[in-house]
Design a protein around this motif. Structure first.
Motif: not given
Length: 80
Positions: A1-7, A35-42, A69-72
């Protein structure tokens, strides 16, 4: 599951809906991916945030080897 970063427009940060200060953002991200091998962040960032703040966040992700990954938002009335 991707990490969600909000600004927000006020430069308030959250990692997976948990508010964090800018000073501890990098360590919070590091903890989130331990604990992630290929981390992804939204990245959900307010459109009024200056580009430099986004670049700084992307640099942080690069240092931690997180795929960002940038959410627009689409414009109202825009054809999809």
């Amino acid at each position: 599951h991707p990490i969600i970063i909000s600004v927000t427009s006020d430069l308030e940060y959250a990692v997976n809906n948990t508010p964090v200060s800018a000073e501890v953002l990098e360590s919070a991200l590091k903890e989130s991916i331990k604990d992630q091998t290929d981390p992804t962040a939204l990245v959900k960032i307010d459109k009024s945030v200056q580009v430099q703040n986004l670049v700084d966040l992307l640099d942080m992700g690069n240092r931690l080897k997180i795929k960002m990954v940038l959410a627009t938002q689409t414009s109202k009335g825009a054809k999809q």
